[in-house]
Scaffold this motif. Structure first.
Motif, short mmCIF file in Angstrom:
data_model
loop_
_atom_site.label_atom_id
_atom_site.label_comp_id
_atom_site.label_asym_id
_atom_site.label_seq_id
_atom_site.Cartn_x
_atom_site.Cartn_y
_atom_site.Cartn_z
N ASP A 12 31.52 40.85 45.84
CA ASP A 12 30.17 41.22 45.41
C ASP A 12 30.15 41.65 43.95
OD1 ASP A 12 29.14 40.69 47.91
OD2 ASP A 12 29.59 42.70 48.62
N LEU A 47 21.40 46.17 45.49
CA LEU A 47 21.80 44.95 46.18
C LEU A 47 20.58 44.10 46.50
CD1 LEU A 47 24.50 46.43 48.55
CD2 LEU A 47 24.90 44.68 46.81
N ARG A 52 21.03 40.23 47.26
CA ARG A 52 22.07 40.42 48.27
C ARG A 52 21.53 41.29 49.41
NH1 ARG A 52 26.60 37.93 46.63
NH2 ARG A 52 27.17 38.10 44.46
#
Length: 61
Positions: A12, A47, A52
């Motif tokens: 990530d 995120l 994400r």
């Protein structure tokens, strides 16, 4: 940070860390900062904004 089954900091492209040989105050500061960012929802929100899943964030604590 790594949460089994939820990806890794490497995949990530997000991470925070220091060596355990640093001054205890440095390690404590970093730990407390990361916990605060998770508890306030900053990590999950970041995120989400980047496209994400917020489930990638490790839970506080």
């Amino acid at each position: 940070m790594y949460v089994r089954g939820r990806g890794t900091a490497r995949s990530d492209r997000q991470a925070a860390g220091t060596t355990l040989t640093r001054a205890p105050g440095t390690v404590r500061f970093l730990h407390d900062l990361v916990e605060e960012l998770k508890a306030t929802g900053f990590v999950a929100d970041s995120l989400r904004r980047s496209g994400r899943s917020e489930s990638l964030a490790a839970p506080p604590g």
